[in-house]
Design an enzyme around this catalytic site. Structure first.
Site, PDB file in Angstrom:
ATOM      1  N   LYS A  19      -4.155   3.892  -6.348  1.00  0.00           N
ATOM      2  CA  LYS A  19      -4.919   3.675  -5.364  1.00  0.00           C
ATOM      3  C   LYS A  19      -6.789   3.757  -6.266  1.00  0.00           C
ATOM      4  CE  LYS A  19      -1.767   6.241  -2.226  1.00  0.00           C
ATOM      5  NZ  LYS A  19      -1.349   6.976  -1.094  1.00  0.00           N
ATOM      6  N   LYS A  70       5.344  -4.298  -5.157  1.00  0.00           N
ATOM      7  CA  LYS A  70       5.912  -3.874  -4.017  1.00  0.00           C
ATOM      8  C   LYS A  70       5.640  -4.154  -2.424  1.00  0.00           C
ATOM      9  CE  LYS A  70       4.090   1.019  -4.281  1.00  0.00           C
ATOM     10  NZ  LYS A  70       4.034   2.430  -3.999  1.00  0.00           N
ATOM     11  N   LYS A  77       2.098  -0.429   2.850  1.00  0.00           N
ATOM     12  CA  LYS A  77       1.242  -0.526   4.072  1.00  0.00           C
ATOM     13  C   LYS A  77      -0.307  -1.304   4.092  1.00  0.00           C
ATOM     14  CE  LYS A  77       3.640   3.142   5.620  1.00  0.00           C
ATOM     15  NZ  LYS A  77       3.620   5.349   5.757  1.00  0.00           N
TER      16      LYS A  77
HETATM   17  P1  AMP Z   1       4.872   5.726   1.973  1.00  0.00           P
HETATM   18  O1  AMP Z   1       4.613   4.844   3.295  1.00  0.00           O
HETATM   19  O2  AMP Z   1       4.488   6.084   0.836  1.00  0.00           O
HETATM   20  O3  AMP Z   1       5.110   7.749   3.228  1.00  0.00           O
HETATM   21  O4  AMP Z   1       6.061   5.826   2.165  1.00  0.00           O
HETATM   22  C1  AMP Z   1       7.764   6.599   2.940  1.00  0.00           C
HETATM   23  C2  AMP Z   1       8.801   6.238   1.980  1.00  0.00           C
HETATM   24  O5  AMP Z   1       9.242   4.802   1.791  1.00  0.00           O
HETATM   25  C3  AMP Z   1       9.101   7.037   0.509  1.00  0.00           C
HETATM   26  O6  AMP Z   1      10.180   7.512   0.436  1.00  0.00           O
HETATM   27  C4  AMP Z   1       8.530   5.171  -0.171  1.00  0.00           C
HETATM   28  O7  AMP Z   1       9.270   6.122  -1.519  1.00  0.00           O
HETATM   29  C5  AMP Z   1       9.238   4.421   0.481  1.00  0.00           C
HETATM   30  N1  AMP Z   1       8.754   3.485  -0.233  1.00  0.00           N
HETATM   31  C6  AMP Z   1       7.936   2.786   0.510  1.00  0.00           C
HETATM   32  N2  AMP Z   1       7.528   1.595  -0.140  1.00  0.00           N
HETATM   33  C7  AMP Z   1       8.819   1.174   0.022  1.00  0.00           C
HETATM   34  C8  AMP Z   1       8.745   0.056  -0.988  1.00  0.00           C
HETATM   35  N3  AMP Z   1       8.512  -1.193  -1.064  1.00  0.00           N
HETATM   36  N4  AMP Z   1      10.061   0.347  -1.019  1.00  0.00           N
HETATM   37  C9  AMP Z   1      11.144   1.037  -1.078  1.00  0.00           C
HETATM   38  N5  AMP Z   1      11.158   2.256  -0.984  1.00  0.00           N
HETATM   39  C10 AMP Z   1       9.724   2.328   0.129  1.00  0.00           C
END
Ligand code: AMP
Ligand code: TRP
Length: 332
Positions: free
Chosen positions: A111, A194, A197
């Site tokens: 990041k 991956k 967002k």
């Molecule tokens: P975040 O959007 O970073 O707050 O992620 C929220 C949850 O979604 C966390 O448990 C992440 O590990 C999961 N997550 C985010 N991106 C992915 C992805 N591309 N594949 C699987 N899980 C994800």
């Protein structure tokens, strides 16, 4: 006692990876555990967030939790900043955690990139706050996607060091719950990245707010190779885009990738993509419809968060008091 805690950042563009890697698993765990699901707004502000958008995004993640099937009466749903124990314990953990440990965190490196000197201190200390989120409840299990594994290892290190430093057996050593066929959903444009967002391309992800038409278009345009699908999972090695789409199909249909290849092996993407699009729409449309209804009544969402925050505080208050006593901080 087993207790689940997990968090999702309100940073917009909630996507299929968030659903398959995390939110869908949150729903299933409710039957077997006491569950606490948090919209981590304090984590979101480690990078710049427009205040108005942050409010909307916090409600949107809450709506996604509810629409996906998290029961706000049985489980606790709230936003992090309403429960001050998170920030308070994070400070204590800032003093337990080591610079050397944080320096190894790959998420910070990704990041901050080349702009390490201008990254916020909060972005650097982010994993300490995450450890505090979990330990403020003495949670034992944390369902997350694959990308959070390293942060959970740090949480274990912090809990262990606290216990050793103060000669107590206070914090549990948390277990990550990383399961399902899609623990790491990849970008639809690039199988080596991956789904995220913050990807500048909206075509890289399927979001909770996409219409059926948008889902269908994004899947049709998803990057693939010219080969047919193999009949066995071995044949997906070195084919990241194909492996990703097959994994998504498997996760959405409740099968394994091997099952999916039994059906689609030998067929091309011209057959497979429309089937995947239909399945994705079938599974996601009811959730996005329900989210839209919920978002039309922000008062109701805020009431869910307020109720959850109150129940969360009832759990953290006595734990924080004990922590203060262990550390030697006078409280009255
Ligand atoms: P975040 O959007 O970073 O707050 O992620 C929220 C949850 O979604 C966390 O448990 C992440 O590990 C999961 N997550 C985010 N991106 C992915 C992805 N591309 N594949 C699987 N899980 C994800
Ligand atoms: N860091 C997590 C993510 O980006 C979100 C998060 C914050 C979290 N606190 C948590 C996840 C506690 C699990 C437990 O996905």
């Amino acid at each position: 006692m087993n207790r689940i805690f997990s968090g999702v950042q309100p940073t917009g563009n909630l996507h299929l990876g968030n659903y398959l890697g995390a939110i869908r698993n949150f729903v299933g765990l409710q039957n077997d555990y006491e569950c606490i699901y948090c919209v981590v707004d304090l984590h979101a502000i480690t990078v710049w967030q427009d205040p108005k958008e942050l409010v909307g995004n916090t409600r949107e993640v809450t709506a996604a939790f509810l629409a996906a099937g998290i029961d706000p009466k049985g489980s606790i749903i709230f936003n992090q900043s309403q429960v001050s124990a998170h920030a308070q314990l994070a400070w204590i953990f800032n003093c337990v955690s080591r610079l050397g440990w944080l320096n190894r965190m790959t998420q910070f490196k990704e990041k901050a990139g080349k702009h390490r000197e201008t990254a916020s201190v909060g972005l650097y200390a982010y994993p300490n706050l995450m450890a505090a989120d979990i330990m403020a409840y003495k949670a034992t299990h944390v369902p997350v996607g694959e990308d959070q594994k390293q942060h959970l290892e740090l949480t274990r290190d912090i809990a262990q060091k606290f216990n050793t430093d103060f000669g107590v057996e206070f914090f549990p050593i948390v277990e990550p719950l990383i399961f399902g066929e899609a623990t790491r959903v990849m970008s639809l444009r690039d199988g080596s990245k991956k789904m995220s967002k913050s990807d500048p391309s909206d075509q890289s992800r399927i979001t909770f707010t996409d219409t059926a038409d948008e889902i269908s278009k994004k899947i049709r345009r998803a990057k693939t190779d010219p080969e047919e699908l193999p009949s066995e999972t071995d044949g997906l090695k070195e084919r990241p885009e194909a492996a990703n789409l097959v994994g998504i199909y498997a996760a959405l249909s409740g099968q394994t990738s091997a099952d999916v290849l039994q059906e689609f092996g030998g067929r091309g993407f011209g057959d497979f993509k429309p089937a995947l699009a239909d399945l994705a729409i079938e599974k996601l449309a009811p959730i996005s419809d329900e989210m839209r209804k919920l978002m039309a009544d922000p008062g109701h969402i805020d009431a869910v968060l307020a109720d959850g925050a109150e129940r969360a505080r009832a759990l953290t208050d006595p734990i924080l008091r004990e922590i203060h006593e262990i550390v030697g901080l006078i409280s009255s």
